[in-house]
Design an enzyme around this catalytic site. Structure first.
Site, PDB file in Angstrom:
ATOM      1  N   HIS A  56       1.032  -1.177   0.208  1.00  0.00           N
ATOM      2  CA  HIS A  56       0.089  -0.216  -0.415  1.00  0.00           C
ATOM      3  C   HIS A  56       0.532   1.098  -0.086  1.00  0.00           C
ATOM      4  O   HIS A  56       2.449   1.266   0.244  1.00  0.00           O
ATOM      5  CB  HIS A  56      -0.791  -0.150   1.193  1.00  0.00           C
ATOM      6  N   HIS A  58       1.620   3.881   1.546  1.00  0.00           N
ATOM      7  CA  HIS A  58       2.325   4.696   3.226  1.00  0.00           C
ATOM      8  C   HIS A  58       3.055   4.572   2.929  1.00  0.00           C
ATOM      9  O   HIS A  58       4.103   3.936   2.610  1.00  0.00           O
ATOM     10  CB  HIS A  58       1.617   4.183   4.121  1.00  0.00           C
ATOM     11  N   ASP A  60       6.141   4.838   5.495  1.00  0.00           N
ATOM     12  CA  ASP A  60       6.681   3.906   5.799  1.00  0.00           C
ATOM     13  C   ASP A  60       6.675   3.030   5.048  1.00  0.00           C
ATOM     14  O   ASP A  60       7.335   1.100   5.456  1.00  0.00           O
ATOM     15  CB  ASP A  60       6.253   3.854   7.331  1.00  0.00           C
ATOM     16  N   HIS A  61       6.265   2.686   3.695  1.00  0.00           N
ATOM     17  CA  HIS A  61       6.264   1.307   3.244  1.00  0.00           C
ATOM     18  C   HIS A  61       6.934   1.577   2.510  1.00  0.00           C
ATOM     19  O   HIS A  61       7.727   0.765   0.718  1.00  0.00           O
ATOM     20  CB  HIS A  61       4.994   0.569   2.994  1.00  0.00           C
ATOM     21  N   HIS A 113      -7.375  -0.006   5.103  1.00  0.00           N
ATOM     22  CA  HIS A 113      -6.686   0.641   5.852  1.00  0.00           C
ATOM     23  C   HIS A 113      -6.351   1.285   4.398  1.00  0.00           C
ATOM     24  O   HIS A 113      -6.642   2.750   5.355  1.00  0.00           O
ATOM     25  CB  HIS A 113      -4.828  -0.173   5.846  1.00  0.00           C
ATOM     26  N   ASP A 130      -0.360  -4.120   6.232  1.00  0.00           N
ATOM     27  CA  ASP A 130      -0.583  -3.176   7.369  1.00  0.00           C
ATOM     28  C   ASP A 130      -2.782  -3.490   7.434  1.00  0.00           C
ATOM     29  O   ASP A 130      -3.084  -2.791   8.271  1.00  0.00           O
ATOM     30  CB  ASP A 130      -0.855  -1.407   7.316  1.00  0.00           C
ATOM     31  N   HIS A 168       4.062  -4.621  10.233  1.00  0.00           N
ATOM     32  CA  HIS A 168       4.622  -3.758  12.017  1.00  0.00           C
ATOM     33  C   HIS A 168       4.881  -5.114  12.492  1.00  0.00           C
ATOM     34  O   HIS A 168       4.633  -5.917  12.893  1.00  0.00           O
ATOM     35  CB  HIS A 168       3.956  -3.043  12.091  1.00  0.00           C
TER      36      HIS A 168
HETATM   37 FE    FE Z   1       2.739   0.692   8.237  1.00  0.00          FE
HETATM   38 ZN    ZN Z   2       0.317   1.634   6.431  1.00  0.00          ZN
END
Ligand code: FE
Ligand code: ZN
Length: 256
Positions: A56, A58, A60-61, A113, A130, A168
């Site tokens: 996805h 985001h 942080d990915h 998400h 996530d 995570h």
């Molecule tokens: Fe994340």
């Molecule tokens: Zn995420």
């Protein structure tokens, strides 16, 4: 079929799951939020990064993709057909297949998400970003509770022994919430001891399995009497469907 996988840590609690084909000296990474740790892990052994999977959009990915593309120009970057990420080189939808060496991965659409969230899986492994965490699930940012719940059900229908590689290291915090929901569930207690042990040694609590998750993850147990009771107590009213139980649990966890 894809294992063993290397857990490259990024930021506070992200994992960049990495598969290295040692014979071909090629690697696949999932959700590289940061390029630095990936480059550090692959560079010494002169491994070529050939495939990036993105669950996805985001940051942080996805945040490391640009830099990884600079370092490995030919890398294939695979993500959702609806992804707002501009760095993809291949866009996939439900039912599509991806090959890496002798392995094949299938694509599932699991919105909730985010709306572009997808999972990659085969008989051995599931990369679910996530959406599903060990003992928990992601926050519902872009989709509806109904979408997220249907996505979790979709994942829960995969084989029980499939190994779950999520984005995570949230397991211990998730288990504390799971225990609030089901104080009498001994599977949760056992998992807390396991997770404490692993974290004490600085090891991941992952992968998990669907078999384990079905025993302890409250978000996969929205049809179980103890979980329904607990959610209804929290809501102060009768809940009419598993989705309502799910929504109640999700809000309860958000606000605790
Ligand atoms: Fe994340
Ligand atoms: Zn995420």
């Amino acid at each position: 079929m894809m294992e063993p996988l290397l857990a490259i840590s990024a930021f506070n609690d992200n994992y960049i799951w990495t598969y290295i084909d040692k014979i071909k000296k090629q690697a696949l990474v999932v959700d590289p939020g940061d390029a630095g740790p990936v480059i550090a892990a692959l560079e010494d052994s002169e491994i070529d990064l050939t495939t990036i999977l993105l669950t996805h959009h985001h940051k942080d990915h996805s945040g490391g993709i640009k830099e990884l593309k600079k370092r490995w120009n030919a890398v294939t970057v695979i993500g959702s057909a609806n992804s707002p990420c501009h760095d993809l080189t291949q866009r996939v939808s439900e039912g599509d297949k991806i090959s890496f060496g002798p392995s094949t991965l299938h694509v599932l659409e699991i919105p909730g998400h985010t709306l572009d969230h997808i999972a990659f899986y085969n008989n051995a492994v599931l990369f679910c970003g996530d959406t599903l965490f060990s003992a928990g699930c992601g926050k519902v940012f872009e989709g509806t509770y109904d979408q997220m719940y249907q996505s979790l059900i979709k994942l829960a229908l995969l084989p029980d022994d499939i190994k779950i590689y999520c984005g995570h290291e949230y397991t211990l915090a998730n288990l504390q919430f799971a225990k609030k929901v089901e104080p009498q569930n001994s599977a949760i207690e056992e998992r807390i001891s396991f997770a404490n042990q692993m974290r004490k040694n600085n090891l991941p609590t992952l992968p998990s399995t669907l078999y384990l998750e079905k025993q302890m993850n409250p978000f996969l147990r929205c049809s179980i009497a103890t979980v329904i009771d607990s959610a209804e107590k929290q809501a102060g009213k009768k809940l009419k469907s598993p989705v309502e139980v799910f929504a109640c649990l999700r809000e309860w966890k958000n606000n605790q």
